[in-house]
Design a protein around this motif. Structure first.
Motif, PDB file in Angstrom:
ATOM      1  N   ALA A  87       0.967  -1.297  -0.133  1.00 38.13           N
ATOM      2  CA  ALA A  87       0.064   0.014   0.193  1.00 38.13           C
ATOM      3  C   ALA A  87       0.956   1.307  -0.013  1.00 38.13           C
ATOM      4  O   ALA A  87       1.755   1.367   0.581  1.00 38.13           O
ATOM      5  N   LEU A  88       0.589   2.380  -0.835  1.00 36.66           N
ATOM      6  CA  LEU A  88       1.392   3.550  -0.947  1.00 36.66           C
ATOM      7  C   LEU A  88       2.588   3.541  -1.132  1.00 36.66           C
ATOM      8  O   LEU A  88       3.524   4.028  -0.508  1.00 36.66           O
ATOM      9  N   LEU A 123      -3.400  -3.015  -1.427  1.00 38.12           N
ATOM     10  CA  LEU A 123      -4.464  -2.303  -0.818  1.00 38.12           C
ATOM     11  C   LEU A 123      -4.790  -0.895  -1.169  1.00 38.12           C
ATOM     12  O   LEU A 123      -3.800  -0.254  -1.660  1.00 38.12           O
ATOM     13  N   GLU A 124      -6.022  -0.596  -1.835  1.00 37.47           N
ATOM     14  CA  GLU A 124      -6.204   0.714  -2.163  1.00 37.47           C
ATOM     15  C   GLU A 124      -6.536   1.511  -0.837  1.00 37.47           C
ATOM     16  O   GLU A 124      -7.276   0.982  -0.130  1.00 37.47           O
ATOM     17  N   ILE A 125      -6.040   2.617  -0.843  1.00 35.05           N
ATOM     18  CA  ILE A 125      -6.246   3.414   0.250  1.00 35.05           C
ATOM     19  C   ILE A 125      -6.950   4.800  -0.096  1.00 35.05           C
ATOM     20  O   ILE A 125      -6.590   5.670  -0.781  1.00 35.05           O
ATOM     21  N   ASP A 131      -1.255   7.497   5.741  1.00 28.53           N
ATOM     22  CA  ASP A 131      -0.152   7.564   5.010  1.00 28.53           C
ATOM     23  C   ASP A 131       0.527   6.313   5.670  1.00 28.53           C
ATOM     24  O   ASP A 131      -0.126   5.557   6.382  1.00 28.53           O
ATOM     25  N   THR A 132       1.612   5.923   5.278  1.00 22.56           N
ATOM     26  CA  THR A 132       2.730   4.837   5.400  1.00 22.56           C
ATOM     27  C   THR A 132       2.957   4.794   6.748  1.00 22.56           C
ATOM     28  O   THR A 132       3.038   3.707   7.477  1.00 22.56           O
ATOM     29  N   PHE A 139      -0.636  -1.790  11.480  1.00 23.30           N
ATOM     30  CA  PHE A 139      -0.023  -3.103  11.368  1.00 23.30           C
ATOM     31  C   PHE A 139       0.817  -3.728  12.636  1.00 23.30           C
ATOM     32  O   PHE A 139       0.289  -4.848  12.947  1.00 23.30           O
ATOM     33  N   GLY A 140       1.433  -2.795  12.923  1.00 23.75           N
ATOM     34  CA  GLY A 140       2.371  -3.243  14.379  1.00 23.75           C
ATOM     35  C   GLY A 140       1.393  -3.295  15.332  1.00 23.75           C
ATOM     36  O   GLY A 140       1.901  -4.159  16.522  1.00 23.75           O
TER      37      GLY A 140
END
Length: 505
Positions: A87-88, A123-125, A131-132, A139-140
């Motif tokens: 993603a991104l 993944l489309e955001i 943002d990343t 995710f973390g």
């Protein structure tokens, strides 16, 4: 000593003696517990069995190193990854078993979606707030027990958490926002909470603005506040007004000027003078005769200005003259209010309107006078708010931790006419508040909506303050209603024929 039956066994050699007496209930502690443990009995054996049983109960202890190991090895290093999320422009080597904590991925993997068997997922955001860095945090969070959220990053993390349907992280973002509301964050937090459905954050931001808009005026905040939000604040009877309603009008004039001149820079003390000069220049250069709110530039603001409680501005001559000079408000707004105030005064004088006598909270919320006073430090204070309030001259005193209302008729000089009616009724609400450096409420007290009857020069203790709860500067915010609603005093025209006269004895 009597036969104790077989309750106790004989003592082994070396025992210091038997118990001299014992209750038949096992709830009492056996005396042998106070002696050497080589003395024993049934109850001692039972307790020993309980102690042994406790040793078999597993104890939960969190190993902090385990969480750190999982986060480092599986998330940061991506070991044994079975899926790759892109993603991104960035990729994460993750694990389905951890991703399934997310409602978004759980549905993806358990349904008939084509992604359920894919090893790499793009993944489309669609949300520009994500943002990343926010995705890295989100995710973390699936691999660890706690997440540290920076207040400056909370909106991006909230957006990502909402997309991935992580309820626990969403709640943590909400708590972070509520704890860090300030003049710099309140508008951004409010807007984000509205987008992502955090009602508790919306409420906190709204309360903060009601408390701080007038008490701690700020140029940047006024620039950032939009029409819709300002309308909500101005119409609320919970708005903490410092001094009188005229100050609400003045604040709106400054706010409107900043909305139309967002590049203006300067101190808050200079803002009103520049706003007045700008309005004056428009009237002169453009030869404007129509009220500003009826012009093209002013068309966005009537919905806000209409919530000003004009009846508490035109009751003061100097304030009424400023309204006429500024020519911001439509003429029919003012003429209608002058008419209503005139009839209210006539009802007070000739129709025995001694003030509200029932708990009409709706009328109170919509029509009460909003005023306030800042007490910089502890001491003795006595004040009144300017304006003619139908002959009700109310003095407010703060002394020795007491707040007292006094209906002044003859004891103190007054610049206006004072009612000499034996009793006058009053609806009021008094609130006290103090704030920290970020405008966060430190302590507050409120009387709630109350009804009060005062005779001539009578005093009434409104609040007795606990010194332990006081913090200065202290803001005293009041709402007052001096007259009953107009509907309570409608008379049937047939009772007084047209052209009739009344005899005077």
């Amino acid at each position: 000593m009597g036969n104790l039956g077989s309750r106790f066994q004989s003592s082994p050699p070396g025992a210091e003696g038997l118990v001299e007496g014992v209750s038949s209930s096992r709830k009492l502690t056996c005396v042998c517990h106070k002696r050497k443990r080589n003395a024993y009995c049934d109850c001692c054996d039972s307790e020993q069995d309980d102690e042994d049983a406790l040793l078999d109960i597993p104890r939960r202890k969190k190993l902090k190193s385990t969480s750190k190991y999982i986060y480092q090895t599986l998330f940061l290093n991506g070991e044994n990854s079975d899926i790759r999320i892109c993603a991104l422009g960035q990729a994460w080597n993750l694990h389905k078993v951890y991703l399934c904590q997310s409602g978004y991925f759980s549905s993806m993997f358990s349904g008939s979606w084509r992604e359920s068997n894919m090893m790499v997922i793009e993944l489309e955001i669609p949300d520009q707030n994500i943002d990343t860095e926010a995705l890295q945090v989100v995710f973390g969070s699936l691999y660890r027990d706690d997440v540290l959220i920076k207040p400056s990053r909370v909106v991006s993390i909230l957006a990502a958490a909402c997309m991935l349907q992580l309820d626990g992280l969403i709640q943590q973002c909400g708590e972070t926002m509520k704890e860090n509301i300030s003049v710099k964050t309140v508008c951004g937090y409010y807007a984000s909470a509205s987008i992502y459905g955090l009602d508790s954050v919306i409420k906190k931001c709204h309360e903060w603005l009601l408390n701080n808009l007038m008490t701690h005026q700020n140029v940047d905040l006024m620039k950032e506040l939009g029409v819709e939000m300002m309308e909500q604040l101005i119409r609320s009877s919970d708005l903490s007004v410092m001094q009188v309603e005229m100050d609400v009008y003045t604040a709106l004039k400054k706010w409107m000027f900043l909305q139309l001149n967002p590049s203006w820079e300067g101190p808050i003390k200079q803002l009103l003078a520049d706003a007045d000069a700008w309005l004056c220049k428009r009237r002169t250069d453009l030869c404007e005769r129509e009220p500003f709110l009826d012009t093209e530039d002013g068309a966005a603001f009537p919905s806000v200005f209409k919530h000003i409680r004009l009846q508490y501005i035109i009751n003061d001559l100097a304030s009424a003259r400023i309204l006429e000079r500024d020519n911001i408000l439509p003429a029919d707004w003012l003429s209608s209010m002058y008419k209503n105030q005139w009839f209210a005064m006539l009802r007070t004088e000739f129709d025995n309107d001694n003030g509200p006598q029932d708990a009409n909270k709706e009328d109170f919320e919509m029509s009460s006078m909003r005023c306030g006073r800042k007490l910089a430090k502890d001491g003795d204070y006595c004040w009144r708010w300017t304006g003619f309030n139908f002959g009700f001259d109310l003095l407010v005193t703060y002394t020795n931790r007491f707040i007292v209302f006094k209906r002044n008729t003859l004891s103190q000089p007054c610049g206006g006419a004072v009612s000499l009616q034996p009793r006058r009724h009053l609806a009021y609400r008094l609130r006290l508040a103090s704030f920290d450096s970020n405008g966060k409420l430190v302590c507050s007290r409120s009387t709630g909506h109350q009804l009060l009857t005062l005779e001539k020069d009578q005093e009434y203790v409104v609040m007795n303050l606990d010194s332990r709860l006081l913090s200065f500067p202290l803001y005293v915010c009041c709402n007052f209603l001096y007259t009953s609603s107009q509907s309570d005093h409608r008379t049937d025209a047939s009772t007084e024929p047209e052209g009739s006269t009344r005899s005077v004895c």
